[in-house]
Design a protein around this motif. Structure first.
Motif, PDB file in Angstrom:
ATOM      1  N   ARG A 217      -1.116  -5.072   0.873  1.00  0.00           N
ATOM      2  CA  ARG A 217      -1.032  -5.692  -0.308  1.00  0.00           C
ATOM      3  C   ARG A 217      -2.250  -5.305  -1.455  1.00  0.00           C
ATOM      4  N   GLY A 218      -1.905  -5.361  -2.528  1.00  0.00           N
ATOM      5  CA  GLY A 218      -2.901  -4.959  -3.609  1.00  0.00           C
ATOM      6  C   GLY A 218      -2.490  -5.642  -4.975  1.00  0.00           C
ATOM      7  N   ILE A 219      -3.194  -4.810  -5.959  1.00  0.00           N
ATOM      8  CA  ILE A 219      -3.225  -5.356  -7.136  1.00  0.00           C
ATOM      9  C   ILE A 219      -3.098  -4.109  -8.142  1.00  0.00           C
ATOM     10  N   ARG A 220      -2.316  -3.834  -9.030  1.00  0.00           N
ATOM     11  CA  ARG A 220      -2.074  -2.939 -10.223  1.00  0.00           C
ATOM     12  C   ARG A 220      -2.635  -3.287 -11.674  1.00  0.00           C
ATOM     13  N   ILE A 221      -3.602  -2.569 -12.077  1.00  0.00           N
ATOM     14  CA  ILE A 221      -3.963  -2.922 -13.375  1.00  0.00           C
ATOM     15  C   ILE A 221      -3.787  -1.660 -14.191  1.00  0.00           C
ATOM     16  N   VAL A 222      -3.214  -2.021 -15.382  1.00  0.00           N
ATOM     17  CA  VAL A 222      -2.808  -0.972 -16.536  1.00  0.00           C
ATOM     18  C   VAL A 222      -3.930  -1.484 -17.441  1.00  0.00           C
ATOM     19  N   PHE A 223      -4.714  -0.270 -17.814  1.00  0.00           N
ATOM     20  CA  PHE A 223      -5.947  -0.532 -18.879  1.00  0.00           C
ATOM     21  C   PHE A 223      -5.920   0.805 -19.615  1.00  0.00           C
ATOM     22  N   ALA A 224      -6.853   0.607 -20.821  1.00  0.00           N
ATOM     23  CA  ALA A 224      -6.821   1.704 -21.641  1.00  0.00           C
ATOM     24  C   ALA A 224      -8.413   1.748 -22.068  1.00  0.00           C
ATOM     25  N   GLY A 225      -8.798   2.700 -22.483  1.00  0.00           N
ATOM     26  CA  GLY A 225     -10.132   2.950 -22.847  1.00  0.00           C
ATOM     27  C   GLY A 225     -10.174   2.855 -24.552  1.00  0.00           C
ATOM     28  N   SER A 226     -11.404   3.624 -24.957  1.00  0.00           N
ATOM     29  CA  SER A 226     -11.412   3.392 -26.492  1.00  0.00           C
ATOM     30  C   SER A 226     -10.377   4.365 -27.250  1.00  0.00           C
ATOM     31  N   TYR A 235      -6.079  -1.213  -6.560  1.00  0.00           N
ATOM     32  CA  TYR A 235      -6.812  -1.850  -5.576  1.00  0.00           C
ATOM     33  C   TYR A 235      -5.962  -2.476  -4.271  1.00  0.00           C
ATOM     34  N   PHE A 236      -6.150  -1.774  -3.001  1.00  0.00           N
ATOM     35  CA  PHE A 236      -5.426  -2.394  -1.672  1.00  0.00           C
ATOM     36  C   PHE A 236      -6.329  -2.836  -0.837  1.00  0.00           C
ATOM     37  N   SER A 237      -5.997  -3.961  -0.187  1.00  0.00           N
ATOM     38  CA  SER A 237      -6.642  -4.603   0.935  1.00  0.00           C
ATOM     39  C   SER A 237      -6.085  -4.036   2.101  1.00  0.00           C
ATOM     40  N   THR A 238      -6.692  -3.437   2.709  1.00  0.00           N
ATOM     41  CA  THR A 238      -6.253  -2.599   3.956  1.00  0.00           C
ATOM     42  C   THR A 238      -7.394  -2.231   4.962  1.00  0.00           C
ATOM     43  N   ASP A 239      -7.101  -1.964   6.276  1.00  0.00           N
ATOM     44  CA  ASP A 239      -7.839  -1.685   7.418  1.00  0.00           C
ATOM     45  C   ASP A 239      -7.775  -0.136   7.338  1.00  0.00           C
TER      46      ASP A 239
END
Length: 410
Positions: A217-226, A235-239
């Protein structure tokens, strides 16, 4: 008659109100939430704006303004300058194993990446609607965020046990609140946030389909800079131990984005262990460059014919908690190290920090111009220093055992 007229007027007024365009309720976007948690003003029409009048938020904003300004001057600006001078042709993808939510240093070292893949044991968590928090809840939540970031803002790494306790003590938990803060304070605008899951073959699921019982499981964030260019942060939660890495699809997913550039710092010397050889081999096989401190991959695992080494700073040996991880070959390599003007890792003081840039050689063993750091010629070897006795970590009480290892990762 007068009563009838009043009824008619009321009916007309009601009809007119119904015909007018509905006024949208104030919204709370992920970007507004990130800015609020980071002590920065949300957008003017955000429902979070009234909460910025809370003395607790205003105090929080002052603390973060000062802390991040100092961090920018002391480290981040210098790291970006170092990367600009020494990374000639970075890949679009960067891998940061054992990172936790440390987007701050991922962005500083590899600001030109378009895809960031971070991973650690901690779950992504969530950020609740801050406008629905109980009375006094905002101040407590902001304090926990401040407290959890104390070590990375001061020393460049998280103390995992401390961060977990801080974020589980209130309404905010997991890595997502910290990722929000770092994105906002790095000047990024969050466009979209969505959960992501990987099946055991590395296939990514974004729309709620069930990838199986052992999904990563994880999260995907789409973002932009200036500049407005969209980028993606995973980001993944993993062993990442051998058993965990082999049973999950995480490394298979990473392979679809390879080759990339890798960052390893404050990694508890886990990659020195026989229980983390799978992820170690993946990094070596799928990285064009690797930036690490001595807690990363042991020098003997690189293979001199496959990599060109550029040492920076001073190798003072591991801290007391990891006294058995001293590397004679590392000490020998750092006899010809170039200086650096920032601190990193467990030995966070500038004059004690070490950084190794490893550049993969082409198959014929040559060093191409676009792969070689644009640095001056290396200085002549220095007299070999005596093996130092490493000092204790700033906060040794924050140790945490994870599968038999001290888990100070990030």
């Amino acid at each position: 008659m007068f009563g009838t007229m009043k009824i008619a007027v009321f009916a007309v007024a009601t009809l007119l109100v119904a015909l007018l365009p509905a006024r949208a309720a104030p919204s709370v976007t992920a970007d507004d939430t990130a800015r609020f948690l980071a002590g920065m003003m949300p957008s003017a029409d955000s429902a979070l704006m009234p909460l910025t009048r809370d003395p607790a938020w205003q105090h929080h904003a002052k603390i973060f303004d000062a802390a991040f300004a100092q961090l920018e001057q002391r480290q981040l600006s210098k790291i970006r300058a170092w990367s600009s001078a020494n990374l000639a042709a970075p890949k679009p993808t960067m891998f940061y194993m054992f990172s936790g939510p440390d987007f701050l240093y991922a962005d500083a070292f590899y600001s030109n990446a378009s895809t960031y893949v971070l991973s650690a044991l901690e779950p992504p968590g969530s950020v609740p609607d801050l406008t629905r928090m109980p009375r006094g809840g905002i101040g407590a939540a902001l304090y926990n965020v401040e407290h959890s970031l104390g070590s990375i803002l001061s020393f460049s790494f998280f103390i995992t046990k401390k961060m977990k306790a801080d974020l589980r003590a209130g309404q905010l938990e997991g890595t997502l609140p910290i990722l929000y803060v770092f994105l906002a304070r790095s000047g990024k605008t969050i466009r979209n946030v969505s959960p992501v899951a990987l099946d055991d073959k590395g296939t990514a699921y974004f729309s709620g389909e069930n990838p199986g019982p052992n999904a990563t499981r994880g999260i995907r964030i789409v973002f932009a800079g200036s500049d407005g260019v969209e980028k993606t942060l995973y980001y993944f939660s993993t062993d990442l131990s051998n058993s965990g890495a082999r049973s999950s699809g995480f490394l298979k997913f990473c392979a679809t984005l390879a080759p990339g550039n890798s960052l390893i710092k404050s990694a508890s010397y886990l990659l020195h262990s026989g229980n983390f050889t799978t992820v170690r081999d993946f990094i070596l096989a799928n990285s064009a460059t690797i930036i690490q401190d001595d807690s990363g991959i042991p020098l003997t695992n690189y293979g001199a014919r496959k990599w060109h080494f550029f040492p920076f700073g001073r190798y003072a040996g591991p801290i007391t908690e990891f006294h058995g991880r001293y590397q004679e070959s590392y000490a020998e390599l750092f006899r010809r190290a170039q200086p650096m003007d920032f601190g990193i890792g467990y030995r966070w003081r500038t004059h004690e920090s070490n950084l190794l840039l490893s550049v993969r050689l082409p198959d014929d063993g040559s060093v191409t111009a676009d792969a070689t750091p644009s640095t001056e010629a290396l200085p002549p070897p220095k007299p070999r220093p005596r093996k130092p006795r490493p000092p204790a970590l700033i906060q040794p009480q924050a140790q945490q055992q994870q599968r038999g290892f001290l888990w100070f990762h990030f």
